[in-house]
Design a protein around this motif. Structure first.
Motif, PDB file in Angstrom:
ATOM      1  N   GLU A 176      -9.476   1.667   7.147  1.00  0.00           N
ATOM      2  CA  GLU A 176      -8.869   1.852   5.837  1.00  0.00           C
ATOM      3  C   GLU A 176      -8.262   3.248   5.680  1.00  0.00           C
ATOM      4  O   GLU A 176      -7.161   3.422   5.138  1.00  0.00           O
ATOM      5  CB  GLU A 176      -9.901   1.601   4.739  1.00  0.00           C
ATOM      6  CG  GLU A 176     -10.354   0.156   4.641  1.00  0.00           C
ATOM      7  CD  GLU A 176      -9.226  -0.779   4.217  1.00  0.00           C
ATOM      8  OE1 GLU A 176      -8.584  -0.529   3.187  1.00  0.00           O
ATOM      9  OE2 GLU A 176      -8.983  -1.767   4.945  1.00  0.00           O
ATOM     10  N   SER A 180      -4.353   4.325   5.092  1.00  0.00           N
ATOM     11  CA  SER A 180      -3.979   5.139   3.940  1.00  0.00           C
ATOM     12  C   SER A 180      -3.185   6.377   4.342  1.00  0.00           C
ATOM     13  O   SER A 180      -2.283   6.801   3.619  1.00  0.00           O
ATOM     14  CB  SER A 180      -5.239   5.558   3.171  1.00  0.00           C
ATOM     15  OG  SER A 180      -4.915   6.346   2.059  1.00  0.00           O
ATOM     16  N   GLY A 182      -1.393   6.576   7.192  1.00  0.00           N
ATOM     17  CA  GLY A 182      -0.230   6.188   7.988  1.00  0.00           C
ATOM     18  C   GLY A 182      -0.329   6.477   9.467  1.00  0.00           C
ATOM     19  O   GLY A 182       0.694   6.637  10.147  1.00  0.00           O
ATOM     20  N   GLN A 237      -7.642  -3.002   2.274  1.00  0.00           N
ATOM     21  CA  GLN A 237      -6.199  -3.224   2.424  1.00  0.00           C
ATOM     22  C   GLN A 237      -5.807  -3.722   3.807  1.00  0.00           C
ATOM     23  O   GLN A 237      -4.805  -4.417   3.943  1.00  0.00           O
ATOM     24  CB  GLN A 237      -5.446  -1.932   2.089  1.00  0.00           C
ATOM     25  CG  GLN A 237      -5.615  -1.522   0.626  1.00  0.00           C
ATOM     26  CD  GLN A 237      -4.731  -0.356   0.250  1.00  0.00           C
ATOM     27  OE1 GLN A 237      -4.829   0.717   0.827  1.00  0.00           O
ATOM     28  NE2 GLN A 237      -3.857  -0.570  -0.715  1.00  0.00           N
ATOM     29  N   CYS A 246       1.071  -6.999   4.724  1.00  0.00           N
ATOM     30  CA  CYS A 246       0.725  -5.645   4.289  1.00  0.00           C
ATOM     31  C   CYS A 246       1.005  -5.506   2.799  1.00  0.00           C
ATOM     32  O   CYS A 246       2.061  -5.928   2.311  1.00  0.00           O
ATOM     33  CB  CYS A 246       1.532  -4.616   5.080  1.00  0.00           C
ATOM     34  SG  CYS A 246       1.331  -2.910   4.497  1.00  0.00           S
ATOM     35  N   VAL A 247       0.078  -4.884   2.084  1.00  0.00           N
ATOM     36  CA  VAL A 247       0.234  -4.722   0.634  1.00  0.00           C
ATOM     37  C   VAL A 247       1.325  -3.707   0.291  1.00  0.00           C
ATOM     38  O   VAL A 247       1.790  -3.655  -0.846  1.00  0.00           O
ATOM     39  CB  VAL A 247      -1.098  -4.278  -0.001  1.00  0.00           C
ATOM     40  CG1 VAL A 247      -2.155  -5.354   0.161  1.00  0.00           C
ATOM     41  CG2 VAL A 247      -1.589  -2.951   0.589  1.00  0.00           C
ATOM     42  N   ILE A 248       1.753  -2.921   1.288  1.00  0.00           N
ATOM     43  CA  ILE A 248       2.783  -1.906   1.054  1.00  0.00           C
ATOM     44  C   ILE A 248       4.175  -2.399   1.433  1.00  0.00           C
ATOM     45  O   ILE A 248       5.106  -2.366   0.632  1.00  0.00           O
ATOM     46  CB  ILE A 248       2.478  -0.605   1.834  1.00  0.00           C
ATOM     47  CG1 ILE A 248       1.099  -0.061   1.437  1.00  0.00           C
ATOM     48  CG2 ILE A 248       3.576   0.436   1.594  1.00  0.00           C
ATOM     49  CD1 ILE A 248       0.982   0.343  -0.016  1.00  0.00           C
ATOM     50  N   CYS A 249       4.317  -2.905   2.664  1.00  0.00           N
ATOM     51  CA  CYS A 249       5.660  -3.223   3.180  1.00  0.00           C
ATOM     52  C   CYS A 249       5.891  -4.709   3.431  1.00  0.00           C
ATOM     53  O   CYS A 249       7.020  -5.134   3.678  1.00  0.00           O
ATOM     54  CB  CYS A 249       5.917  -2.431   4.463  1.00  0.00           C
ATOM     55  SG  CYS A 249       4.938  -3.018   5.878  1.00  0.00           S
ATOM     56  N   CYS A 266      -1.248  -1.843  10.127  1.00  0.00           N
ATOM     57  CA  CYS A 266       0.113  -2.305   9.858  1.00  0.00           C
ATOM     58  C   CYS A 266       1.067  -1.608  10.825  1.00  0.00           C
ATOM     59  O   CYS A 266       1.156  -0.374  10.814  1.00  0.00           O
ATOM     60  CB  CYS A 266       0.499  -1.990   8.412  1.00  0.00           C
ATOM     61  SG  CYS A 266       2.262  -2.337   8.081  1.00  0.00           S
ATOM     62  N   GLN A 268       4.165  -1.340  10.769  1.00  0.00           N
ATOM     63  CA  GLN A 268       5.281  -0.712  10.084  1.00  0.00           C
ATOM     64  C   GLN A 268       4.842   0.576   9.362  1.00  0.00           C
ATOM     65  O   GLN A 268       5.536   1.599   9.449  1.00  0.00           O
ATOM     66  CB  GLN A 268       5.864  -1.680   9.048  1.00  0.00           C
ATOM     67  CG  GLN A 268       7.045  -1.137   8.245  1.00  0.00           C
ATOM     68  CD  GLN A 268       8.282  -0.933   9.111  1.00  0.00           C
ATOM     69  OE1 GLN A 268       8.489  -1.639  10.092  1.00  0.00           O
ATOM     70  NE2 GLN A 268       9.093   0.060   8.745  1.00  0.00           N
ATOM     71  N   CYS A 269       3.733   0.544   8.689  1.00  0.00           N
ATOM     72  CA  CYS A 269       3.290   1.691   7.877  1.00  0.00           C
ATOM     73  C   CYS A 269       2.560   2.746   8.695  1.00  0.00           C
ATOM     74  O   CYS A 269       2.440   3.899   8.261  1.00  0.00           O
ATOM     75  CB  CYS A 269       2.382   1.223   6.757  1.00  0.00           C
ATOM     76  SG  CYS A 269       3.185   0.211   5.499  1.00  0.00           S
ATOM     77  N   GLN A 270       2.051   2.372   9.859  1.00  0.00           N
ATOM     78  CA  GLN A 270       1.261   3.310  10.667  1.00  0.00           C
ATOM     79  C   GLN A 270       1.980   3.609  11.980  1.00  0.00           C
ATOM     80  O   GLN A 270       2.473   2.709  12.651  1.00  0.00           O
ATOM     81  CB  GLN A 270      -0.127   2.735  10.935  1.00  0.00           C
ATOM     82  CG  GLN A 270      -0.962   2.578   9.679  1.00  0.00           C
ATOM     83  CD  GLN A 270      -2.268   1.828   9.889  1.00  0.00           C
ATOM     84  OE1 GLN A 270      -2.382   0.668   9.517  1.00  0.00           O
ATOM     85  NE2 GLN A 270      -3.247   2.486  10.473  1.00  0.00           N
TER      86      GLN A 270
END
Length: 271
Positions: A176, A180, A182, A237, A246-249, A266, A268-270
């Protein structure tokens, strides 16, 4: 496995019920947990008063008059406050019964927990002596993490789960926190910049604090001292969400094994 938030939640649950209480009886219903139980404690502990309860990493320290009990919940253990006349169940292995009629009961289905005693400074005990800093203290900073991670080829996720680096950042919370901040969990610890490690430390602290406030995370076995489940599960998340969006992207959450542990991220986000 109960991690730092679950152990801290347990501490907060049991401390008001056992602090300044006098032990009437110590009951063992098994010969050993992870290590053999010292039957002499059944004679030494009665009459002792619990002066305070502290946590170091995932260990609970119950300070008595002449020594300290060191408890660990293992893979699936729990501590509950029950009435002394409550009928024991199959995996209820240790009772501390107090003169006021309350009982601190250790339940441990897999017997990987610990119930130990020392008459020396507990923080010098071999199980605690070489542990890293507490993550919610000022000793744990991005600068510290940067200094100890240089040259390390180990993945950043495995690195922050090393109890000699920092205590209490278990599998769930590592996944997590990396999401958070990235950072890909498989990135080499020595290749993560100071700026990103500072962000990671902020994320670790925030997520652990949220988990404590939510009563921990119930995935399989953990329940709070009052028997209620931990509710941080509802805030996860990435952990356990492989194949979800993903809850972001909106990208698909992936999973992989790192150090024999499932890791979720994720792509994309990480990075």
């Amino acid at each position: 496995m109960p991690e730092l938030p679950e152990v801290e939640t347990t501490l907060r649950g049991i401390a008001p019920h056992i602090t300044d209480r006098t032990i009437l009886e110590c009951v063992f219903r098994t010969e050993k947990l992870r290590w053999p139980l010292d039957t002499d404690l059944c004679y030494l502990l009665p009459g002792e008063k619990i002066s305070r309860v502290e946590r170091r990493a995932k260990y609970l320290l119950l300070f008595c008059g002449h020594g300290t009990l060191i408890l660990h919940l293992g893979m699936s253990g729990s501590l509950r406050i029950v009435s002394a006349d409550t009928t024991e169940q199959k995996h209820d292995h240790v009772d501390l019964i107090f003169t006021d009629g309350q009982c601190l009961r250790l339940t441990d289905p897999r017997k990987f927990g610990a119930f130990l005693y020392t008459d020396a400074d507990p923080y010098t005990h071999k199980l605690l002596l070489h542990l890293g800093p507490e993550p919610l203290t000022d000793d744990f900073t991005g600068d510290y993490l940067y200094s100890v991670s240089r040259g390390k080829k180990q993945s950043i996720k495995q690195f922050i789960m090393d109890q000699k680096v920092v205590v209490g950042v278990g599998n769930i919370y590592a996944s997590e926190a990396l999401f958070s901040s990235g950072i890909r969990p498989d990135r080499a610890a020595g290749r993560v910049s100071l700026k990103r490690l500072r962000s990671l430390v902020v994320a670790i602290k925030a997520i652990l604090q949220k988990a404590i406030l939510a009563g921990g995370t119930t995935i399989h076995d953990f329940n709070q001292a009052d028997g209620k489940p931990g509710y941080f599960t509802q805030q996860l998340q990435v952990y356990g969400r492989s194949g979800d969006r993903c809850v972001i992207c909106g990208e698909t959450i992936l999973s992989q094994k790192l150090g024999q542990r499932s890791t979720f991220y994720c792509p994309q986000c990480q990075s």
